[in-house]
Design an enzyme around this catalytic site. Structure first.
Site, PDB file in Angstrom:
ATOM      1  N   LYS A 204       0.841  -1.196   0.000  1.00 34.65           N
ATOM      2  CA  LYS A 204       0.000   0.000   0.000  1.00 34.65           C
ATOM      3  C   LYS A 204       0.883   1.255   0.000  1.00 34.65           C
ATOM      4  CE  LYS A 204      -3.387   2.533   2.681  1.00 34.65           C
ATOM      5  NZ  LYS A 204      -4.330   2.621   3.772  1.00 34.65           N
ATOM      6  N   GLU A 210      10.413  -4.672   4.676  1.00 30.61           N
ATOM      7  CA  GLU A 210      10.533  -6.081   4.262  1.00 30.61           C
ATOM      8  C   GLU A 210      10.245  -6.225   2.769  1.00 30.61           C
ATOM      9  OE1 GLU A 210       8.817  -4.925   6.783  1.00 30.61           O
ATOM     10  OE2 GLU A 210       9.048  -6.162   8.577  1.00 30.61           O
ATOM     11  N   GLY A 261      -4.816  -1.698   4.894  1.00 32.73           N
ATOM     12  CA  GLY A 261      -4.009  -2.817   4.408  1.00 32.73           C
ATOM     13  C   GLY A 261      -4.694  -4.167   4.598  1.00 32.73           C
ATOM     14  N   ARG A 262      -5.249  -4.393   5.782  1.00 31.65           N
ATOM     15  CA  ARG A 262      -5.854  -5.714   6.055  1.00 31.65           C
ATOM     16  C   ARG A 262      -7.211  -5.879   5.393  1.00 31.65           C
ATOM     17  NH1 ARG A 262      -4.871  -2.558  10.246  1.00 31.65           N
ATOM     18  NH2 ARG A 262      -6.533  -1.723  11.562  1.00 31.65           N
ATOM     19  N   GLU A 347      -5.155  -6.773  14.576  1.00 30.85           N
ATOM     20  CA  GLU A 347      -4.597  -5.472  14.209  1.00 30.85           C
ATOM     21  C   GLU A 347      -5.684  -4.398  14.274  1.00 30.85           C
ATOM     22  OE1 GLU A 347      -2.786  -4.429  10.213  1.00 30.85           O
ATOM     23  OE2 GLU A 347      -0.929  -4.747  11.302  1.00 30.85           O
ATOM     24  N   HIS A 378      -5.502 -33.529  16.525  1.00 37.82           N
ATOM     25  CA  HIS A 378      -4.404 -34.395  16.955  1.00 37.82           C
ATOM     26  C   HIS A 378      -3.249 -33.590  17.510  1.00 37.82           C
ATOM     27  CE1 HIS A 378      -6.218 -38.068  15.337  1.00 37.82           C
ATOM     28  NE2 HIS A 378      -6.765 -37.238  14.472  1.00 37.82           N
ATOM     29  N   LYS A 487       9.287  -1.103  14.355  1.00 42.82           N
ATOM     30  CA  LYS A 487       9.898  -0.782  13.055  1.00 42.82           C
ATOM     31  C   LYS A 487      11.051   0.197  13.246  1.00 42.82           C
ATOM     32  CE  LYS A 487       5.691  -0.964  10.188  1.00 42.82           C
ATOM     33  NZ  LYS A 487       4.777  -0.182   9.359  1.00 42.82           N
TER      34      LYS A 487
HETATM   35  O1  F6P Z   1       2.976  -2.753   9.704  1.00 39.88           O
HETATM   36  C1  F6P Z   1       1.636  -3.153   9.577  1.00 39.88           C
HETATM   37  C2  F6P Z   1       1.132  -2.886   8.203  1.00 39.88           C
HETATM   38  O2  F6P Z   1       1.003  -1.532   8.008  1.00 39.88           O
HETATM   39  C3  F6P Z   1      -0.170  -3.599   7.920  1.00 39.88           C
HETATM   40  O3  F6P Z   1      -1.269  -2.907   8.386  1.00 39.88           O
HETATM   41  C4  F6P Z   1      -0.103  -3.725   6.442  1.00 39.88           C
HETATM   42  O4  F6P Z   1      -1.032  -4.658   5.966  1.00 39.88           O
HETATM   43  C5  F6P Z   1       1.323  -4.140   6.264  1.00 39.88           C
HETATM   44  O5  F6P Z   1       2.032  -3.396   7.225  1.00 39.88           O
HETATM   45  C6  F6P Z   1       1.903  -3.926   4.901  1.00 39.88           C
HETATM   46  O6  F6P Z   1       1.887  -2.592   4.534  1.00 39.88           O
HETATM   47  P1  F6P Z   1       2.120  -2.144   3.031  1.00 39.88           P
HETATM   48  O7  F6P Z   1       1.039  -2.754   2.207  1.00 39.88           O
HETATM   49  O8  F6P Z   1       2.083  -0.646   3.033  1.00 39.88           O
HETATM   50  O9  F6P Z   1       3.475  -2.651   2.596  1.00 39.88           O
END
Ligand code: F6P
Length: 517
Positions: A204, A210, A261-262, A347, A378, A487
């Site tokens: 987003k 990452e 995002g979610r 979240e 199990h 972060k």
């Molecule tokens: O750090 C949490 C978060 O902001 C989530 O809410 C989101 O889904 C994820 O990181 C990834 O964010 P982005 O889509 O901006 O890379």
């Protein structure tokens, strides 16, 4: 501002009701006393049948919870969400994921002025993205699609691509790289060839460390392997199309800051799903979610499935004090369901202050966890049956199968039923080790078949349920400030790992840094 649930007169009534009878409710007795208990506590919502009758509540509990929801002006809060008001108060914006699945040209009476133009943009982008998805599907040279994203840019699409395996385009493999752990990217890159791979960089913000690191390494690998056509092999899915272009990706599908995002699998972030199941499949996913949106918007609260589930969640969390919910999908395709729902619930509602930043005097989101049945049976179901904590179970079952092994499916469904039954009935034994106390709660969500439509409805159900409990707790369910601190500290510690500088750190972090540097 609307009342928080604990500020309503019904809260006190619910406390009294819990002390008088809620705490000691016995499911076996309740079924014996109320011949209509199953009929009352089960219902058909779009695509999802729900049996909530094996839960530790009765009609009076539900009536009081419904009155409490009215007192919190739940319907007004729901309409604010669906009409595009700035319900995400800390970031001053709407949370309009429902607009992503609204049919073109469809307007609601309470729509904010900006909504009509946004809906037109949604459909223009959707049409373009689906045309692109069809082109990729038809492109036999592309055999591998690698989604690079994390959190909502990974969990929802991954869950859906796995769930809809039966509808998936043949001849293409789908890979999901989320973790910064290089083992993950390395494992995927070992399996793919540059000229046959499409990388989707899903973020987003287009700033997530990452994702950007994984994308950078994937691009470097692509070039090192002789790949040259970046425009063909790298596509960005982002709100930040400018940043993607500056980064070197010219093919982009955008979305908007009012999509959390979610909640983003319905947007361009859903491109891997659209490639997997095609244009019509993706439209069916949206239609299933839209049907649930309409149910949430129009059904009276007592017959509104997301609302009923959320009220049960509050009853369990704040009165019974249950701190978790176990999700057990009895379908292998739903093996990432618990992970996706974890993000949606934890979240969104894992917050300790209300919208006015007042510290909440009550517990909020439960821990969500789980594994597909029968595997969980199990592994950890022992604790559900005989442990000291009561852990409500949520079974998700699918009546039809697509594998041609009917005996397997019969056994699977029998196990789902048996677990709910055993938890409730228990079994008396003079030998304490073999004694099952029973009266352990479960909910049963049932789909006729696992299709794009039913999956869409199931996902939207969870979203609205979480919004409802968040609204009643007085929470802003649409921000996630809790992820920021870690972060920032990681950036500082990365530098220190290089230099070994542990000055000013607490003793534990300093000690570990010295081991790792
Ligand atoms: O750090 C949490 C978060 O902001 C989530 O809410 C989101 O889904 C994820 O990181 C990834 O964010 P982005 O889509 O901006 O890379």
């Amino acid at each position: 501002m609307a009342l928080r649930c604990d500020e309503t007169p019904q809260w006190v009534a619910l406390q009294a009701h819990f002390s008088a009878q809620g705490r000691s409710l016995d499911l076996r007795r309740s079924f014996a006393e109320d011949a209509d208990r199953f009929a009352h506590f089960s219902m058909q919502a779009p695509q999802v049948f729900a049996d909530l009758s094996k839960n530790l509540w009765d009609r009076q509990t539900e009536a009081l919870l419904l009155q409490m929801a009215q007192a919190c002006q739940l319907e007004r809060q729901r309409d604010a969400l669906l009409g595009g008001q700035a319900v995400n108060t800390t970031e001053g914006r709407a949370a309009m994921h429902t607009l992503l699945r609204r049919p073109a040209g469809r307007h609601l009476p309470g729509d904010e002025p900006w909504v009509a133009a946004a809906l037109a943009q949604v459909h223009a982008t959707l049409d373009a993205m689906l045309a692109y998805a069809e082109a990729v599907r038809a492109d036999e040279a592309i055999t591998d699609v690698v989604n690079i994203g994390i959190g909502g840019s990974d969990l929802g699409p991954q869950m859906a691509v796995l769930a809809l395996e039966a509808q998936r385009v043949p001849g293409k493999r789908f890979h999901f790289v989320s973790n910064i752990d290089g083992h993950e990217l390395h494992r995927v890159l070992r399996q793919v060839q540059p000229e046959r791979t499409l990388f989707l960089v899903a973020s987003k913000t287009f700033t997530t460390q990452e994702t950007m690191t994984n994308a950078r390494s994937a691009l470097a690998w692509f070039k090192a392997q002789g790949g040259s056509d970046v425009a063909r092999h790298f596509t960005a899915l982002t709100c930040n199309v400018e940043a993607a272009r500056a980064w070197g990706i010219t093919t982009s599908f955008g979305f908007w800051d009012w999509v959390g995002g979610r909640y983003s699998l319905w947007s361009a972030i859903g491109l891997p799903i659209a490639i997997a199941i095609g244009r019509e499949g993706f439209r069916a996913l949206l239609a299933g979610a839209h049907a649930m949106d309409e149910h949430f918007r129009t059904a009276p609260l007592h017959a509104n499935l997301p609302v009923r589930l959320a009220l049960l969640d509050i009853w369990y969390r704040n009165f019974h004090g249950f701190s978790s919910r176990c999700i057990a999908p009895y379908h292998a395709g739903l093996r990432r369901l618990a992970a996706h729902w974890q993000q949606v619930e934890m979240e969104s509602n894992g917050k300790r202050v209300d919208k006015a930043a007042r510290v909440l005097p009550l517990a909020t989101a439960p821990v969500l966890w789980g594994e597909p049945g029968c595997n969980g049976q199990h592994a950890f179901f022992q604790m559900l049956h005989q442990g000291t904590d009561v852990l409500p179970l949520e079974i998700v079952a699918v009546r039809q199968h697509t594998h041609g092994l009917p005996e397997h499916h019969e056994m699977l469904l029998a196990n789902a039923l048996a677990q709910a039954q055993a938890l409730m009935l228990g079994r008396a034994s003079a030998d304490g080790h073999r004694h099952f106390p029973g009266n352990r709660p479960s909910s049963f969500l049932l789909l006729e078949a696992l299709t794009p439509q039913s999956l869409g409805a199931l996902m939207a159900l969870q979203e609205h349920r979480v919004f409802t409990s968040g609204s009643l707790w007085g929470i802003n369910s649409f921000d996630q400030w809790g992820v920021e601190l870690g972060k920032q500290l990681a950036q500082d510690l990365q530098q220190r790992l290089r230099t070994g500088d542990a000055s000013g750190l607490d003793a534990s972090t300093a000690g570990l840094l010295k081991k790792l540097a």
